[in-house]
Design a protein around this motif. Structure first.
Motif, PDB file in Angstrom:
ATOM      1  N   GLN A   1     -33.992 -29.979 -24.945  1.00 33.38           N
ATOM      2  CA  GLN A   1     -33.611 -29.837 -23.604  1.00 33.38           C
ATOM      3  C   GLN A   1     -33.095 -28.534 -23.504  1.00 33.38           C
ATOM      4  N   THR A   2     -32.603 -27.710 -24.471  1.00 34.56           N
ATOM      5  CA  THR A   2     -32.032 -26.537 -24.486  1.00 34.56           C
ATOM      6  C   THR A   2     -33.185 -25.359 -24.457  1.00 34.56           C
ATOM      7  N   HIS A   3     -34.254 -25.560 -25.446  1.00 39.86           N
ATOM      8  CA  HIS A   3     -34.988 -24.725 -25.385  1.00 39.86           C
ATOM      9  C   HIS A   3     -36.540 -25.086 -25.335  1.00 39.86           C
ATOM     10  N   GLY A   4     -36.737 -26.173 -24.822  1.00 41.86           N
ATOM     11  CA  GLY A   4     -38.259 -26.751 -24.401  1.00 41.86           C
ATOM     12  C   GLY A   4     -38.783 -25.901 -22.987  1.00 41.86           C
ATOM     13  N   ASN A   5     -40.089 -25.746 -23.366  1.00 41.42           N
ATOM     14  CA  ASN A   5     -40.821 -25.293 -22.002  1.00 41.42           C
ATOM     15  C   ASN A   5     -41.130 -26.638 -20.932  1.00 41.42           C
ATOM     16  N   GLU A   6     -41.782 -26.365 -20.292  1.00 38.61           N
ATOM     17  CA  GLU A   6     -42.258 -27.459 -19.116  1.00 38.61           C
ATOM     18  C   GLU A   6     -42.881 -28.640 -19.779  1.00 38.61           C
TER      19      GLU A   6
END
Length: 83
Positions: free
Chosen positions: A48-53
């Motif tokens: 949720q913090t670092h993920g891309n689309e």
């Protein structure tokens, strides 16, 4: 496990020093926390913090899969309150 098997949670292995794993287990138990659930929560928060689309879409699909599985099996076990 077959790659298209969606009825089971994926089991993975990772390397960690035994002493670290044991300390994590005793510290988690003392707080009334399940190690596996804690790791899943960490992975979820990280995405949720670092993920891309794409990664966020995969997380959403995984959450849906978990919700469906829990609905079939009567829901997630209730957390016991730490005393």
């Amino acid at each position: 496990m077959a790659p298209d098997d969606k009825d089971h949670t994926f089991a993975t292995r990772f390397r960690i020093p035994r002493r670290m794993w044991d300390a994590y287990g005793t510290a988690a138990a003392r707080k009334g926390i399940d190690r596996s659930a804690d790791l899943v929560d960490h992975v979820r928060d990280f995405i949720q913090t670092h993920g891309n689309e794409q990664e966020l879409a995969e997380l959403a699909a995984a959450e849906q899969e978990l919700a469906e599985r829990r609905a079939r099996k009567g829901g997630r076990p209730k957390k016991e309150t730490a005393v």
